[in-house]
Structure formats: structure tokens, C-alpha cells
Write a protein that holds these residues in place. Structure first.
Motif, short mmCIF file in Angstrom:
data_model
loop_
_atom_site.label_atom_id
_atom_site.label_comp_id
_atom_site.label_asym_id
_atom_site.label_seq_id
_atom_site.Cartn_x
_atom_site.Cartn_y
_atom_site.Cartn_z
N ALA A 218 64.23 40.02 42.58
CA ALA A 218 63.28 40.28 42.34
C ALA A 218 62.95 38.82 41.55
O ALA A 218 64.08 38.14 40.90
N LYS A 219 62.27 38.19 41.07
CA LYS A 219 61.62 37.28 40.04
C LYS A 219 60.83 38.12 39.28
O LYS A 219 60.45 39.16 39.23
N ALA A 220 61.55 38.13 37.28
CA ALA A 220 61.05 39.21 36.18
C ALA A 220 59.50 38.50 36.48
O ALA A 220 58.25 37.56 37.35
N GLY A 221 58.42 39.73 36.31
CA GLY A 221 57.43 39.90 36.49
C GLY A 221 56.46 40.03 37.62
O GLY A 221 55.18 40.20 37.51
N GLU A 222 57.06 40.04 38.66
CA GLU A 222 56.50 40.61 40.24
C GLU A 222 55.97 41.83 40.32
O GLU A 222 56.98 42.67 39.36
N ARG A 223 55.38 41.69 40.48
CA ARG A 223 54.13 43.87 40.44
C ARG A 223 55.58 43.80 41.75
O ARG A 223 56.27 43.52 43.25
N LEU A 224 55.77 45.19 41.68
CA LEU A 224 56.47 45.63 42.32
C LEU A 224 56.25 46.12 43.95
O LEU A 224 57.10 45.73 44.73
N ILE A 225 54.76 46.70 44.09
CA ILE A 225 54.47 46.65 45.00
C ILE A 225 54.49 45.35 46.40
O ILE A 225 55.24 45.49 47.44
N THR A 226 54.79 43.87 45.55
CA THR A 226 55.32 42.71 46.26
C THR A 226 56.76 42.54 47.22
O THR A 226 57.05 42.29 47.75
N ILE A 227 57.18 43.55 45.90
CA ILE A 227 58.68 43.21 46.69
C ILE A 227 58.70 44.44 47.39
O ILE A 227 60.21 43.95 48.63
N THR A 228 58.44 45.77 48.01
CA THR A 228 58.86 46.54 48.46
C THR A 228 58.19 45.76 49.53
O THR A 228 58.87 46.61 50.94
N ASP A 229 56.81 45.67 49.53
CA ASP A 229 56.62 44.58 50.81
C ASP A 229 58.11 43.99 51.57
O ASP A 229 57.48 44.18 52.97
N ARG A 230 57.42 43.55 50.23
CA ARG A 230 58.92 42.30 51.08
C ARG A 230 60.23 42.53 51.59
O ARG A 230 61.06 42.21 52.92
N GLU A 231 60.73 43.64 51.22
CA GLU A 231 61.78 44.45 51.88
C GLU A 231 61.53 45.37 52.70
O GLU A 231 63.02 46.08 53.37
N GLY A 232 60.37 45.45 52.90
CA GLY A 232 60.63 46.56 54.20
C GLY A 232 60.66 48.32 53.78
O GLY A 232 61.18 48.68 54.11
N ILE A 233 60.17 48.08 52.11
CA ILE A 233 60.37 50.53 51.77
C ILE A 233 59.03 50.45 51.80
O ILE A 233 57.87 49.75 51.02
N SER A 234 58.28 51.15 53.00
CA SER A 234 57.29 51.60 52.62
C SER A 234 56.74 52.29 51.78
O SER A 234 56.92 53.68 50.46
N VAL A 235 55.17 51.93 50.72
CA VAL A 235 54.80 53.15 50.06
C VAL A 235 53.70 53.11 49.62
O VAL A 235 52.66 51.66 50.36
N PRO A 236 52.87 54.37 50.13
CA PRO A 236 51.87 54.18 50.34
C PRO A 236 50.54 53.55 49.12
O PRO A 236 50.43 54.04 48.50
N ARG A 237 49.23 53.45 50.27
CA ARG A 237 48.08 52.94 49.21
C ARG A 237 47.10 52.96 50.02
O ARG A 237 47.14 52.99 51.41
N PHE A 238 46.18 51.83 49.34
CA PHE A 238 44.47 52.10 49.75
C PHE A 238 43.98 51.45 48.51
O PHE A 238 43.56 50.32 49.81
N CYS A 239 43.96 51.28 47.58
CA CYS A 239 43.10 49.94 47.20
C CYS A 239 43.42 48.84 46.74
O CYS A 239 43.14 47.57 46.92
N TYR A 240 45.26 48.28 47.26
CA TYR A 240 45.64 47.70 46.83
C TYR A 240 45.65 47.10 47.95
O TYR A 240 45.69 47.01 49.16
N HIS A 241 45.48 45.66 47.97
CA HIS A 241 45.51 44.67 49.18
C HIS A 241 45.96 43.01 48.77
O HIS A 241 45.22 42.59 47.45
N LYS A 242 46.44 42.71 49.43
CA LYS A 242 47.39 41.45 48.55
C LYS A 242 46.34 40.04 48.73
O LYS A 242 46.76 39.70 47.65
N LYS A 243 45.32 40.31 49.27
CA LYS A 243 44.18 38.73 49.27
C LYS A 243 42.87 39.19 47.73
O LYS A 243 42.74 38.46 47.23
N LEU A 244 43.64 41.06 47.32
CA LEU A 244 42.50 41.23 45.85
C LEU A 244 43.00 41.20 44.71
O LEU A 244 43.85 42.05 44.92
N SER A 245 41.83 41.01 43.64
CA SER A 245 43.10 41.97 42.57
C SER A 245 43.94 43.13 42.61
O SER A 245 42.86 44.19 43.29
N VAL A 246 44.50 43.43 41.61
CA VAL A 246 44.72 44.81 41.37
C VAL A 246 43.31 45.55 41.16
O VAL A 246 43.05 45.52 39.83
#
Lengths: 158, 751, 422
Positions: free
Chosen positions: B15-43
Motif C-alpha cells: 500500500a501507500k502510506a496514508g492511503e485509506r484502508l478501504i481503498t486498499i481492501t477494495d483494491r485487494e478484493g477484501i470485503s468490508v461492509p459499508r453504507f456511507c462510504y462512496h468512492k466519489k464522495l467525502s468520507v
């Protein structure tokens, strides 16, 4: 919906406290001031007028107006008695005193007296726990209340 | 950012230092449930569903907000993480209604999906559930706010992407309610994206309400054809009908958003005015006939009026700019084969003698990286919403935006508006060009030597000179400017001088496709306006509705209605006027019903396949044209499928008409200038038949705006009409100008 | 007693500039203006003093101030949290009413350390009397040339303004306070980033409690060690304790950290009507309730109260005698958190309402035997899973009331009425 010049002047004095472009920091006071000159009540039009004056979206002002306790969205009395019923006041008999006040005024908490003079609200901690039981009328705190004291204070309201 | 390694569920991950964890799990195909997170919107972190366990951190942390650091050990599935996730799930469900069987989101509900894995079968909540009164937010979005889980994606979409904060969260605690302010509802031109981002059934498509379950529908990749962007989307179909349109992902085109007009135009497909059967006019009476009879009738009529008597020069071929590239290509090929050069798609241009020439030489995705924007003659938000969305991003990132418009339009980003008459634009640009040339120590051409640059010109020139990545956007309002060609040339020169880019949005839909298909008159041919005034004997028309489509709508109707003119109309809709002048009506497939391609402003030819079959006897226009050519016994039309057509035209170079013209600044009209634009949801036939769009606030727009002085000069006031359109007096309009935005046809004396 | 924040409390016009300066007020600030201090010297003094955040979290103030990127480009802010509203807490109100200049000087010293030239004191909206006192003090300070830009040619600038709330307990959470100060709903922000890096208007910001700021001038003039020695290990100095409830003399008391609870109770006049002590909430409504036995054995400092099973919090001591119905008391507290939850994050928005409703049902005589386990489970699921500490604050009373007074809840559920009330 027009905000009076005097109120605008007061809002402006709050705006001056914040950096340029951050005038929406004054929204809470602006809403209070506009509420004060409109029978203690904020209508949608009043909220929009404040939003327009501060150049912010109407919904953003509405979020503020509905989030904080001290804005009224229904008709209220000329004076609002905000009776604390939280723990320190409760331990000191606030519940009985609230009942006393309700009986005296012939209204339940949340209601306005028929003459429109007084609203009674049950509120959470007002930060005067060592003066419990206490209530606030308009901007003034009244502490160490007793039934007699309440009668005197309320009878003095005009 | 430095490369690091972290450990997720026991696996080493880069990963890159400072990257948000969910970006990494999404990239790696690790399923982390979420509702409010949207890749194009603020956290936001508010739903708390993505809580995970990080070694050494006492409390569970939200994957959506946690920046990673080297050596971090994360558990997304251990007991602690699962306990938090399940806790959140239970809280989300206690007040969520059990109305999945009647909820339109059923089957595509993120809450439902996650609940299957993280929820419990039995509810321990035995208190009364919360009920939230629905609010009517307009004809496009249905609200069922009792289902709302307060993820605020819609609120963030509005303030961050659509650029107008319309939804908000009022009240607090359990009473927090997501709603718009006041009864105006939602007015954004991008509002439908709130439906897509809503993870539950709180915001659903109103036109689609109670229609179907998502799993019942087939989904077809498609491309929107209402503007120059060609947003990627999915047409969802059931039993041969488009039931809903949702956005597709394409970072180079529309990211993940689509405009409301792209989302809801499909409703027009089912309009009662669809032309469904071939018809011929015999002795003034319409007769529904078989295809072969209609085609035979059409061929005979064309032969008689234009071909047998060697009068191909008296035949005209016109097509709507919404046609597919293949339709343009086949139609011009057929016409040219029979010796007809009178070919044009430019219906709404007053002056085709000096047409606008301006390249678009910037990609959509680069628009958000410019540092200076000059918009000339465009209400971009409504006319090109997806382009505006990109430019807004540039503005938020620090770009300056200036606009030269007849009216200070309601842009949703910070813009320096200069309200000017169309008459003044050429002079302003000439002044700016002069300043720029002087700065670059270049000699000014003769037409600007006498120009004394105004303060505005100097200001614009300064911004252009000071920027590294400028773009000048030439908009649709310029198209009928008396100095349009000169304006376009000066824009090109200015851009060249400042190493800037240009974006030509003076025409929309698939006009670039028409240019690639050479759907324009070459040497001997007549353009649209010439055809309308010439002594013609026949027309072949593709999806044309003259009362809306032509600048000269009255003379168009007149020309087409002449007794001795034989008119073959391929149309998707029928109406009185079309029936009046046509001799043959050939029902054609509309958007989503035909295969083909659209060329967007990136010059990408985006192909799409038909999502549904056209209704009843309507056929894809490319097939009609191919059969037509066969019946005319023309060579070179042995296409077996649309791909062969696409392949053939793919090698064509864009057709550029004429080269530089002499720039003239003298032509100024003394009259009051009127700019007439169709309201955003009336710009093509399918949109005009889309009922929900028409009933929305934008669709209802019908106003002739002018300032107080102009109204006085015209002896008009609010309540009157101007060219049949209700007058609005607004001092945001330039002096002696009228800006008309209308949902009416233009046949009431526009000239 | 009364050695720091309340040192002038018995004097006439104790809130005036004259009184404040007569007892050494603004001496540190004047030294700063003369260039006689470096920020590091101040931070070191604060670290020595052992001053910990008086708003409830107890984070060492000196350390917090050292985190501020004082050399970062651009505007930085110092903010005082006078949005007091945790049930049982009413000390900041008295500091603002009786010693407003100590807050101003404390903030000014902080602004110098943090290189922040603008400060705001966020005062809860109902505190009009304290607000007016503070505004009056600000006027005096400006008139005396103690505030402003380039004060007396010192090249030190500090402009200080007060801001008024409008009624929301959650705004006492520091990031919610910043949101509110920006004119938004008071919804806490997620962390990181912390305010020291991304605070007010996105700029580095230090935010401290009123009592923390008010303690700084006296620490600086008498020395960090002097302050530390007033208290005990890990809990330097004096602390204001708001003693309320069933005592004869409810009041704010400034006493040395480490004072035995029993002594504090005596100071407050002892139990009212000589009743028997039943329970104590030692640090404000969100800290765990203690039984009389646990309370009587504790000392009033961070470690002492921790050892007894609760937290010092804001030093808000709520005394309950044997007549108190613990079911009713907890229901009232649960209602508070239910009412004050901002609604932003799921566990708090949904969980606080759930807790309150179950308790209300028990109070209404409709409790079920499994409700106690349900309450325990729900509070556990809120705990630790929320954006801010309000979730934990709502959970902790439930856990401690049920743990310490379970039989009262069982009785209520079984009999449909209180075990202690008639």
C-alpha cells in the motif's frame, strides 16, 4: 420576509468576529436575532432570509435551526420558562415543582398559556446543578427554586 | 507517497502510506461492509459499518477513514471486528421497516445484502419503529424516508458533486431526517444520481415505482445520446421495454454520474405518439400499410419527383443531430450514390454561409485539471451538465472561471459573470486578442488595429495569459450570433496564443458523428437553409420535427408542405405537422432500440447495441436505409450487420467544411437581440416525450427574460408574453437582449 | 482551597480587571509582550505543573500544546470550550462569572505558545450572564491594551471573540464545537485528523476547557512545581468540584486534588437531612456511578477515582441518598443521551433511543425479565463503536447502574414499581 435594519446591524457585528468569507459562522446568532423579532419563532421564510443574508444554502441554515434546542418552530409565549429536569434538579424535587408550575399556569409542558404570555418547556441540564432545582426564563436563571419562589417569579411576568 | 506493507487478515498487502484502508481492501478484493462510504464522495464514517480491528488500537476503527501506516496489522473478520459490524447492523435494522416485499430497492439493496451476512434472524427490538413522513421532492425521485439509514450520501452528492446543497439532515438524534428545505423539492439537473448512491430504498426512481424487481430485468450497456458527452449507462429492460436507466462507470467520460436527462429520457419511448406502423398518404388520406408497400410507395415517389427525371439536385436529405453515426453514414452514402449532395444535419443555424469552425481539443477528464476557464454563450449547467461537472471540479481546485453570457446564469461554482449582449462578444474577444498579441510581441491583424480593448477584454486577456492550462468553451448561444464565425476564429487564435485548449459545444448530441459520417453538403450541395428556399421536389428526412428543430421553422414547414414536394419521413414519433407534410411515414427505432455509435467530444466513437427491439413495426433506421438502398439497386450496401457499417466509417476523417474566413467585426444588429433556447428537457424528440422530465422544474421552464429597460422598450411586463413565451423581468439579463428558454415549439414567430 | 481559579472569589467585584491585576493578573501576559518568555518555556512549565484537561478527558495540557504545529504557515486558532452541559457540571459558568480575565489571559498565553493570533471562546447559549461578564472583561482587556494586533508594538497579536451556542450538549465535544463555530450542526468529526492539524476552518487549532485555560496564568506566575505540589501524583493542582444532589450545601469547591471524598462531602455540608449516602456519580453524568462504600473510600484525583471504578471527568459530583430510585435516575440519564445524541452515527442514534425506551417501559410497569440483559447488551454494542465519546457516555451509566444496583431493576420489573419510592 424582511430582516430589519437593526437586526442586520446586529448580525453584521457578529459577522465581523469571523474571518472574511466565513460569515456563516454567524448563523446561530442571526437565527436567534431574527427569531426574536418574529414572535420568538422561526418560520421557513425566516430561515431562508437568514440563509440568503449569509449567502448559504437554505437547507444548511435549516439544519442549524432544527439541530439546536433554542429555536422555536411553533408558536410560543412571550416568555419561555425552561425547567431543568435532569438528574441534579430531579434529585432536588424538580418533577414536583414542574407539576406545581403546570397546575398554576393551567398548561402542560410544551404548551403556551391561553393569554400567550408563557410557554413551559422541560429541558435537559442547563449547567447550574449546584443551584438545583432551577429554571431559565428568557435569558435569566432562577436557582434553588421552591413552590413559593416559583409563584413569586411567575406572578411577576408581564 | 511511500510504499509500505501492511497485514490484512494475515496476508501481506502493499500500500501507500496514508492511503485509506478501504481503498486498499477494495483494491485487494477484501470485503468490508459499508453504507456511507462512496468512492466519489467525502468520507463520513457515520454508518460505522466498516469497523475493523487494528492491532494496538483499543477501539475498532472505520476502514473508510483510517490512513494506513507501515506494519499496520488489520483484522476485518476477527471476533472484535465482527462484533462491531454485527452491532452496527442490528442498530441499523431496529428502526428499518420490514417492507422489503414492497420496496423498489428489494434485490439491489445494500442493506439487504449486508444484513444477510451480518444480521440476525430475530429482532430483539420490541419498541415501536420510527416512521418518517415522506416528502414530495419532485417527479423524478420517490422518497420513503422511513427506510433511510442516514448515510448522507445524497446530501454529500448534492453539496459536493451536483454543487447545490438541496438535501440536508434536519433535526437531531433519532429525529434526524434527510430532506430538502421548503416545498420546492429537488431541482438539480443531476438529481437522479441520488437514487444510485442511496444504498436503501429511501430514494428510488419515481417513474419506475412499483414496476419491477431488479432481478427481473436484463441490463444492457448503452450510451446516452442527448449531448456531446455520451455518458455510459445501463438500460434495464423487461419484456422488450426499457424500464429504467442507471449510470455506468467510465472515468474518461462520465465517471459514475449521469444527468437526469440521460436517466429519464427513456420514458419517451413508451409515449402514445410513437410512430408504430408504416403509413402512406393516398389522395390526402393516411393508410397503414405493410413495410414493402410503404417502401415501394416511397421509392416510386422519389423516382417520380427526383430521380427518374434526373432531378437528384432537387432532392434534399436532412437528419436530426441525435441520429447514430451509422445512420448519418448510410443516409449520406445512399444520397450521394443517387447523385444528391444536398445533405445536412444543421437545422437550427441561421447563417450557414459562415459556419462556426472550432475544434474541441481537450479530453473530458482533462477538463478538471484546467486552471482558467472562459465560457462564451452557454448555460453549461443545463446544456452540458456533465461538462459543467468537470469544470466545477476545476474551479473548486482553484481554477478561475469567467463567463460572457447574455444572462448571469445560475452556475453552481464561483464564476466571474460578465453580462453582455451577443453583439458585443466579437469586440470583447478582439480586444482580448489584441492585448494577447501585443504581450506576445506579435503584429495585430488589420481587423483589430482600431480596437481599443475594454477593461473586460484586458481582464480576460490577463487571466488567459497568466494561466498555464486554459480552456475556452464556446457554447450553444453563439450558434446564431451574427458574428459567430468570427467569434469562433478569434477563440481559436486566442487559445493558440496562450497555449490553451478549446471546447466547441455550439451544437450537441451526435453532431461530431455527423461530421465523421460526412453528413454535410460538399462542393455542389445545398445546406439546410438553401434547401428550404430552393425549388425542391423531394425530401428524405430522418427523425425531424420542424416546429422544434429548425431555426427557420415557419419556412421549413412551408417548404416541406408544398404540394409538389414528395416527403419521405423516417420518424420515431408522429404528430400533426409531420403528418401534414409527409407522404410516407416510416416508423424508426429510437434510442435504446437501435445499435450504432455516438461520437463524443473526446472524439471517441462509442458503440452500443440495441437494448430492446423497437415497438410494433418500427425498425432501426440503418436497416430501413439499407433496404431503401437495395430497392434503389445501389451497390455497396450489402451489410449483414451494423458492425460492418461501423467498420467502414471508422476510417473516415472528420469532414471539415471550409477554411478560415475573413473576420469582420462590423456586423452588428441594431435590433433587440433574442437568444432562443429550448429548455434543457426539450432539446430533442425523445426528451420532449419524456413525461416526468417535462413535469420537473427544469422541464417546466418557459420564460423570456429581459431587464427592466428592455421590457420598457418593448412595452412588456411580467404576465405578458414575448414570442408567445411568458415574460420574466430580471436585471441579470444584458441590456437590449432577451433570453428565451422555452419548452414550447418555435413556430410562433421566432424571426 | 480557592488557590487558582477561585482565588479572588470572595473579593468585591472579583470579575473586574482591577481585582484581577491587583493579585498579579496579566503579569505573565505582560512578560510575553515584553519578550521575556519563549513558547517552550511555557510548555515546560505546564508539563511540570501536571495540569490535565479539565473538560473531562484529562489529557495533559502541556503535551497537547506541544502538538500544535506552531511554525506551520497560515492562520492558527485557539479555542476555549465553555459549552458546559454535562449533567452535574457547572464550574465553567462560575469561572466565567467570577474570574473571566483568567480565561482571557490563559487563552492569550496559549495563543502565544501556539502562534495563533485569533481565539474564540465558545460559550453555551443559555449562559447569558457568564457571556455578558466575559464580554465585559474582553472590553476591559482591549481598553487596557492587552489584546489586539501588534500589542504595544510587541509584534504579538491576539484577537479574542466570544461565540454563543444555541442549545446542544454534543457541542461540548471539541470537534462538534468546531463545526458549530463554523455555523454548522454540531456533529463531531472523525479523527484523525485531529484539530491540532485540521481544526477551525480547516486550520491548526488548539481547544481547551475553560478551567484549563483559567488555571494557566496562576501556574505561570507561581510556577509549575507549585501547582503540581497542590495536588498529588498524576493529578497536579487544585480542581473545581461541582457538588450537587442530596447535600446541605451544594456548590462549586476548588480543592486540592487527592482530597478524600468524605472531606469534600463535609465541605458540601454533609448529607441533607442526615440521610444515608446511597450512590455517587463522581465526574458528571457519563462517568460510572459508585456505591456509597466505593465512594467513601476514594480520593478525589484521577487515579483515586479510577481505582474506585469511575472517572474524575469534569469533577461533577452528584450525591444520591437512600431515597433515590436508581431506575428513575438511570432513566433520566438515558433520556438525556437519547435527547442529545446528534444522530450522525448509527450506534448512538439508534442505541440511545433503544436504551431509553426499554427503561421507560420498565418505569411504566411493562418491564420484562430479559430487559436487564438486553440493556447490558445494547450498551455494550454502543460502547467503542461511535464517532465520538457520547456513545460511551450513554453506555457507561447503564452498565454501572445495572452492575451496582441490579436488584432495584429486578424489583421494578417484577413488581412494576420502585423498590425505594413510595
Amino acid at each position: 420576509m424582511i430582516i430589519s435594519d437593526n437586526t442586520k446591524k446586529q448580525i453584521d457585528s457578529w459577522i465581523e468576529k469571523y474571518p472574511q468569507g466565513k460569515q456563516s459562522s454567524a448563523v446561530m446568532e442571526a437565527l436567534k436575532l431574527v427569531q426574536a423579532e418574529n414572535d420568538n419563532q422561526l418560520t421557513s421564510e425566516a430561515i431562508q432570509a437568514v440563509a440568503d443574508y449569509l449567502d448559504m444554502p437554505g437547507i444548511a441554515a435549516a439544519e442549524v435551526a432544527t439541530f439546536y434546542e433554542n429555536y422555536n418552530h411553533k408558536p410560543v409565549g412571550k416568555h419561555i420558562i425552561r425547567f431543568c429536569h435532569n438528574i441534579s434538579c430531579m434529585l432536588n424535587g424538580a418533577d414536583d415543582l414542574i407539576t406545581h408550575l403546570e397546575t398554576k399556569l393551567g398548561v402542560k409542558t410544551g404548551e403556551v398559556t391561553k393569554d400567550g404570555l408563557i410557554s413551559v418547556k422541560k429541558v435537559e441540564c442547563l449547567g447550574a446543578c449546584v443551584g438545583a432545582p432551577m429554571f431559565q426564563i428568557d435569558d435569566q436563571y432562577y436557582e434553588h427554586l421552591t413552590a413559593d419562589k416559583i409563584d413569586d417569579i411567575v406572578d411577576g411576568l408581564k | 507517497m511511500a510504499s509500505i506493507t501492511i497485514e490484512i487478515d494475515g496476508n501481506i498487502v502493499n500500500a501507500k502510506a496514508g492511503e485509506r484502508l478501504i481503498t486498499i481492501t477494495d483494491r485487494e478484493g477484501i470485503s468490508v461492509p459499508r453504507f456511507c462510504y462512496h468512492k466519489k464522495l467525502s468520507v463520513s464514517t457515520s454508518c460505522r459499518m466498516c469497523l475493523v480491528d487494528i492491532e494496538g488500537v483499543p477501539k475498532p476503527q472505520t476502514a473508510c477513514s483510517t490512513p494506513v501506516s507501515d506494519g499496520m496489522k488489520i483484522h476485518t473478520q476477527n471476533e472484535k471486528a465482527k462484533a462491531s459490524q454485527k452491532a452496527v447492523m442490528e442498530f441499523l435494522l431496529i428502526n428499518h421497516p420490514l417492507d422489503c416485499p414492497i420496496c423498489d430497492q428489494g434485490g439491489e439493496c445494500e442493506l439487504q445484502d449486508v444484513a444477510v451476512e451480518y444480521g440476525s434472524d430475530v429482532s430483539r427490538f420490541s419498541e415501536g419503529k420510527r416512521v418518517v413522513a415522506p416528502s414530495d421532492i419532485g417527479p423524478l425521485i420517490q422518497t420513503d424516508m422511513t427506510r433511510c439509514i442516514h448515510c448522507t450520501r445524497c446530501v454529500r452528492f448534492g453539496s459536493e458533486i451536483a454543487g447545490i446543497m438541496e438535501m440536508g439532515g434536519t433535526g437531531r438524534g433519532e429525529d434526524l431526517k434527510i430532506e430538502p428545505f421548503l416545498a420546492e423539492g429537488i431541482t438539480s439537473e443531476l438529481s437522479g444520481n441520488m437514487i444510485d448512491v442511496c444504498p436503501v430504498g429511501a430514494l428510488t426512481s419515481k417513474p419506475f415505482r412499483y414496476e419491477l424487481r431488479s432481478w427481473q430485468m436484463a441490463s444492457a450497456d448503452s450510451v446516452a445520446r442527448h449531448d456531446l458527452v455520451g455518458s455510459n449507462l445501463y438500460a434495464q429492460t423487461y419484456k422488450g421495454l426499457v424500464k429504467r436507466v442507471v449510470s455506468g462507470d467510465n472515468e474518461l467520460v462520465n465517471e459514475t454520474w449521469i444527468s437526469d436527462r440521460d436517466r429519464f429520457s427513456y420514458e419517451g419511448l413508451a409515449h402514445e405518439n410513437r410512430l408504430l406502423l408504416p403509413q402512406i398518404k393516398v389522395e390526402g388520406q393516411w393508410k397503414e400499410v405493410e413495410w414493402n408497400v410503404a417502401l415501394d410507395f416511397a421509392i416510386k415517389g422519389l423516382n417520380k419527383n427526383a430521380l427518374n427525371s434526373r432531378k437528384a439536385h432537387k432532392l434534399g436529405g436532412l437528419a436530426s443531430s441525435t441520429a447514430t453515426t451509422e445512420e448519418f453514414y448510410l443516409m449520406q452514402k445512399m444520397l450521394r450514390e443517387i447523385g444528391c449532395e444536398n445533405i445536412d444535419y444543421r437545422l437550427n443555424v441561421n447563417n450557414l454561409d459562415d459556419p462556426i469552425h472550432l475544434d474541441s481539443n481537450i479530453k473530458l477528464s482533462d477538463l478538471e485539471c484546467v486552471d482558467n476557464v472562459l465560457v462564451i454563450g452557454a448555460n453549461l449547467r443545463l446544456e452540458q451538465p456533465m461538462i459543467n461537472l468537470r469544470l466545477r471540479k476545476a474551479q473548486l481546485a482553484g481554477a478561475t472561471v469567467s463567463a460572457l453570457n447574455v444572462k448571469a446564469f445560475d452556475y453552481n461554482h464561483k464564476t466571474n459573470h460578465s453580462t453582455v449582449s451577443p453583439n458585443e462578444i466579437a469586440t470583447i474577444l478582439a480586444g482580448a486578442l489584441k492585448v494577447i498579441l501585443e504581450k506576445n510581441s506579435l503584429e495585430a491583424p488589420s481587423y483589430i488595429t482600431n480596437i481599443n480593448p475594454s477593461e473586460l477584454s484586458i481582464n480576460l486577456a490577463g487571466k488567459l495569459l497568466n494561466s498555464e492550462r486554459s480552456v475556452i468553451v464556446l457554447g450553444e448561444h453563439v450558434i446564431n450570433n451574427t458574428q459567430a464565425a468570427s467569434i469562433a476564429q478569434m477563440v481559436a487564435q486566442i487559445a493558440k496564443q496562450v497555449n490553451g485548449k478549446t471546447l466547441n459545444v455550439t451544437s450537441s448530441a451526435n453532431t461530431l458523428g455527423a461530421q465523421y459520417a460526412h453528413f454535410l453538403p460538399k462542393s455542389k450541395g445545398m445546406n439546410t437553409n438553401e434547401m428550404l428556399t430552393a425549388d425542391m421536389s423531394a425530401f428524405l428526412l430522418l427523425d425531424i420535427y420542424p416546429e422544434y428543430d429548425f431555426h427557420h421553422s415557419n419556412s421549413a414547414v412551408e417548404a416541406l408542405s408544398k404540394d409538389d414536394v414528395f416527403v419521405v419521413s423516417l420518424n420515431s414519433f408522429n404528430n400533426e405537422l409531420v403528418a401534414q407534410y409527409s407522404d410516407v411515414l416510416l416508423p424508426m427505432a429510437a434510442m435504446y432500440e437501435t445499435s450504432g455509435s455516438h461520437v463524443n467530444i473526446n472524439h471517441d466513437m462509442q458503440s452500443f447495441a440495441a437494448a430492446v427491439k423497437a415497438p410494433e413495426e418500427a425498425k432501426p433506421a440503418w436497416k430501413i436505409l439499407k433496404v431503401f438502398a437495395d430497392l434503389l439497386e445501389l451497390q455497396g450496401f450489402h451489410y449483414e450487420n451494423i458492425t460492418q457499417v461501423s467498420e467502414e466509417l471508422r476510417h473516415q476523417k472528420i469532414y471539415k467544411h471550409k477554411q478560415d474566413i475573413a473576420i469582420e467585426l462590423g456586423k452588428k444588429s441594431p435590433a433587440i437581440e433574442t437568444i432562443w433556447m429550448h429548455s434543457a428537457y426539450h432539446s430533442d424528440a425523445l426528451l420532449r416525450h419524456a413525461k416526468s422530465l417535462s413535469s420537473s422544474k427544469i422541464g417546466q421552464t418557459n420564460s423570456a427574460s429581459m431587464n427592466t429597460a428592455t421590457a420598457k422598450e418593448l412595452s412588456l411586463e411580467c404576465g405578458n408574453t414575448y414570442l408567445g413565451v411568458p415574460v420574466v423581468v430580471s436585471d441579470s439579463v444584458a441590456d437590449r437582449c432577451v433570453f428565451v428558454s422555452s419548452n414550447q415549439s418555435t413556430d410562433m414567430g421566432r424571426e | 482551597m480557592n488557590e487558582v481559579c477561585f482565588k479572588n472569589i470572595d473579593k468585591d467585584q472579583c470579575w473586574s480587571l482591577e481585582t484581577y491585576e491587583a493579585t498579579g493578573g496579566y503579569s505573565t501576559w505582560r512578560k510575553i509582550l515584553k519578550g521575556e518568555y519563549t513558547p517552550d518555556e511555557i510548555i515546560n512549565e505546564l508539563k511540570t505543573s501536571g495540569l490535565r484537561g479539565r473538560g473531562g478527558a484529562g489529557f495533559p495540557t502541556g503535551l497537547k500544546w506541544s502538538f500544535m504545529p506552531r511554525n506551520a504557515q497560515g492562520q492558527k486558532y485557539v479555542v476555549c470550550n465553555s459549552d458546559e452541559g454535562e449533567p452535574g457540571t457547572c464550574k465553567d459558568r462560575d469561572i466565567l462569572r467570577f474570574n473571566p480575565h483568567s480565561v482571557i489571559e490563559g487563552m492569550a498565553i496559549g495563543s502565544f505558545v501556539m502562534n495563533a493570533t485569533i481565539g474564540y471562546n465558545y460559550i453555551r447559549g443559555e449562559f447569558m450572564e457568564p457571556f455578558n461578564r466575559f464580554e465585559g472583561a474582553l472590553k476591559e482587556a482591549y481598553a487596557a491594551g492587552l489584546l489586539g494586533k501588534n500589542i504595544n508594538g510587541s509584534e504579538v497579536s491576539f484577537d479574542l471573540y466570544s461565540h454563543l451556542g444555541a442549545g446542544a450538549y454534543i457541542v461540548g465535544e471539541e470537534t462538534a464545537l468546531l463545526e458549530s463555530l463554523e455555523g454548522k450542526k454540531g456533529q463531531p468529526r472523525f479523527k484523525p485528523p485531529f484539530p491540532a492539524n485540521v481544526g477551525l476552518y480547516g486550520k491548526p487549532t488548539t481547544i481547551n476547557n475553560t478551567e484549563s485555560f483559567a488555571s494557566v496564568p496562576e501556574i505561570m506566575s507561581k510556577g509549575g512545581q507549585w501547582f503540581a505540589d497542590l495536588g498529588v501524583e498524576n493529578s497536579g493542582g487544585t480542581k473545581l468540584f461541582s457538588v450537587s444532589g442530596h447535600v446541605n450545601n451544594p456548590a462549586n469547591f476548588e480543592v486540592s486534588m487527592g482530597m478524600p471524598f468524605s472531606e469534600l462531602l463535609e465541605l458540601a455540608g454533609g448529607m441533607r437531612n442526615g440521610a444515608k449516602l446511597k450512590a455517587v456519580i463522581p465526574g458528571g453524568s457519563s462517568t460510572p456511578v459508585l456505591t456509597a462504600e466505593a465512594a467513601m473510600g476514594m480520593t478525589m484525583d484521577y487515579d483515586g477515582i479510577d481505582k474506585a471504578g469511575s472517572m474524575l471527568g469534569a469533577g461533577s459530583v452528584i450525591i444520591m441518598d437512600e431515597s433515590t430510585c436508581m431506575v428513575k435516575a438511570l432513566t433520566r440519564l438515558a433520556h438525556f443521551y437519547y435527547d442529545e445524541s446528534c444522530g450522525q452515527c448509527t450506534p448512538c442514534r439508534e442505541g440511545t433511543g433503544w436504551l431509553y425506551r426499554v427503561l421507560k417501559r420498565i418505569m411504566d410497569g411493562k418491564g420484562k425479565a430479559e430487559d436487564i440483559d438486553l440493556l447490558m447488551s445494547v450498551q455494550e454494542k454502543i460502547m467503542g463503536n461511535t464517532i465520538c465519546a457520547l456513545g460511551d457516555a450513554a453506555a457507561m451509566p447503564v452498565e454501572s447502574f445495572l452492575r451496582n444496583f441490579r436488584e432495584e431493576f429486578e424489583y421494578y420489573i417484577e413488581h412494576g414499581k420502585s423498590m425505594v419510592e413510595k
